[in-house]
Design an enzyme around this catalytic site. Structure first.
Site, short mmCIF file in Angstrom:
data_model
loop_
_atom_site.label_atom_id
_atom_site.label_comp_id
_atom_site.label_asym_id
_atom_site.label_seq_id
_atom_site.Cartn_x
_atom_site.Cartn_y
_atom_site.Cartn_z
N GLN A 1 -9.92 -3.99 -3.97
CA GLN A 1 -11.23 -3.54 -3.48
C GLN A 1 -12.31 -3.82 -4.52
OE1 GLN A 1 -12.06 -2.00 -0.39
NE2 GLN A 1 -14.03 -2.64 -1.18
N ARG B 1 0.89 -1.18 0.00
CA ARG B 1 0.00 0.00 0.00
C ARG B 1 0.92 1.22 0.00
NH1 ARG B 1 -5.47 1.28 3.28
NH2 ARG B 1 -6.15 -0.07 1.60
N ASP C 1 -17.60 6.55 -2.01
CA ASP C 1 -16.39 6.45 -1.17
C ASP C 1 -16.22 7.80 -0.48
OD1 ASP C 1 -13.96 5.71 -0.04
OD2 ASP C 1 -12.81 5.87 -1.90
N ARG D 1 -13.15 -9.03 0.94
CA ARG D 1 -11.75 -8.71 0.71
C ARG D 1 -10.89 -9.95 0.94
NH1 ARG D 1 -10.08 -3.48 1.16
NH2 ARG D 1 -8.12 -4.36 0.38
N HIS E 1 -7.13 0.92 -6.67
CA HIS E 1 -7.36 -0.01 -5.56
C HIS E 1 -8.01 -1.29 -6.14
CE1 HIS E 1 -7.71 -1.45 -1.60
NE2 HIS E 1 -8.58 -0.64 -1.08
N CYS F 1 -16.39 1.04 0.12
CA CYS F 1 -15.20 0.27 0.50
C CYS F 1 -14.88 0.38 1.98
CB CYS F 1 -14.00 0.70 -0.34
SG CYS F 1 -13.50 2.42 -0.06
N1 CP Z 1 -11.28 -0.50 2.03
C1 CP Z 1 -10.01 -0.51 2.50
O1 CP Z 1 -9.05 -0.69 1.74
O2 CP Z 1 -9.92 -0.33 3.85
P1 CP Z 1 -8.58 -0.11 4.70
O3 CP Z 1 -8.07 1.27 4.34
O4 CP Z 1 -9.04 -0.20 6.12
O5 CP Z 1 -7.59 -1.17 4.33
N1 NVA Z 2 -10.22 6.46 -1.48
C1 NVA Z 2 -9.84 6.06 -0.15
C2 NVA Z 2 -9.98 4.57 0.00
C3 NVA Z 2 -9.64 4.03 1.35
C4 NVA Z 2 -9.76 2.53 1.42
C5 NVA Z 2 -8.42 6.50 0.14
O1 NVA Z 2 -7.56 6.37 -0.74
O2 NVA Z 2 -8.17 7.00 1.24
#
Ligand code: CP
Ligand code: NVA
Length: 311
Positions: free
Chosen positions: A141, A111, A229, A296, A138, A268
């Site tokens: 997701q 990440r 989101d 997930r 992502h 998400c």
């Molecule tokens: N939806 C998602 O990726 O959640 P987290 O940021 O908690 O991993």
């Molecule tokens: N769009 C959000 C998703 C978090 C899972 C972010 O990038 O913070």
């Protein structure tokens, strides 16, 4: 990038048949372990003797726990590190980190703040690299979202999915998936927060059916699924401007009522209740956000099994 290594960097990079195979495997793995304890290993245990490294440059709850649970359910082991605790956080080159970890583990999940860093890592690695969220996409997701829609409403091909709100990283992966899985995508977003134009152009080249509008009501009309989101993603700095621009894009009961009667609501998570979604919608009968969060695990098991089968 070594062509023989199966990275999972973005949905658009995989062909439709491979993606369909991954989603089918996710459904099958979930069905096969109904009623089992979380730590029981799947019968085929495809990650036996394999280790997944998990690197986080940003916060995470679902991704962190679901990938860890996933590799264990496949019979493998995990090593988790925050990038800030690694030499990466003190400036060690990404490529050197990738070469070192390639000697120590069998796959890496990252990440990252910057998408190009994940691509650089994959270029230098000789093991599969999985994108677990960047500023640009992502993909894990969206596989979980499609699994959720399919388990409640049947095959996603031919369905209409409406995205309401920010044209952000999660929206980008939905755009990448549209042609590959054959669904129609309508995007309702303020013009200044539109999705990446390169993503839209590539999707059009790949035959995607995508429509964009600044009217959230037009976007959701008749849709089989409504997704939103947060209005402020990790790394965004224009908090106040965003809250103001997105106000008309809140998914509330009135907006959901314009979608098909059988429409699902997905998010998400984490959600900012009272901003992008009301309590009534996220806690209502159309919402499947906690199935989506659970999925997930199942979707990522299928991704991991696919990646590891190539090495
Ligand atoms: N939806 C998602 O990726 O959640 P987290 O940021 O908690 O991993
Ligand atoms: N769009 C959000 C998703 C978090 C899972 C972010 O990038 O913070």
């Amino acid at each position: 990038m070594k062509p023989s290594v199966r990275h999972f960097l973005d949905i658009w990079r995989l062909d439709a048949a491979s993606l369909r195979g991954i989603l089918d495997d996710a459904h099958a793995r979930k069905a096969a372990r109904r009623g089992w304890g979380q730590a029981v290993v799947d019968k085929d245990a495809p990650a036996t003797g394999r280790t997944l490294a998990m690197i986080f440059e940003k916060n995470s709850t679902r991704t962190r726990f679901s990938f860890d649970a996933a590799i264990r359910q496949l019979g493998g082991a995990s090593i988790i590190a925050n990038a800030a605790d690694m030499q990466l956080g003190r400036g060690e080159p990404i490529e050197d980190t990738a070469r070192v970890l390639s000697r120590m583990v069998d796959a890496v999940m990252i990440r990252a703040n910057r998408h190009e860093d994940v691509e650089r890592f994959a270029q230098a690695a000789s093991i599969p690299v999985i994108n677990a969220l960047t500023d640009r996409s992502h993909p894990c997701q969206i596989l979980a979202d499609l699994q959720t829609l399919e388990e409640h409403r049947g095959p996603v091909a031919g369905k209409t999915i409406a995205w309401v709100g920010d044209g952000n990283n999660v929206c980008a992966s939905l755009i990448h998936a549209a042609s590959r899985f054959g669904f129609r995508l309508t995007i309702g977003c303020p013009p200044q927060y539109h999705p990446d134009l390169v993503d839209l152009a590539r999707a059009a080249d790949q035959g995607a059916d995508i429509e964009m509008t600044a009217d959230p009501r037009a976007a959701v009309e008749g849709a089989d699924c409504v997704i939103t989101d947060t209005w402020v993603s990790m790394g965004d700095t224009d908090h106040d401007a965003r809250l103001k621009a997105f106000e008309p894009f809140q998914v509330d009961e009135a907006l959901m009522a314009l979608a098909a009667k059988h429409a699902l609501f997905l998010h998400c998570l984490p959600a900012h209740r009272g901003e992008e979604v009301t309590d009534g919608v996220i806690d209502g009968p159309q919402s499947k956000v906690f199935d989506e969060a659970e999925n997930r695990i199942h979707a990522q098991k299928a991704v991991l099994a696919w990646c590891l089968a190539g090495n």
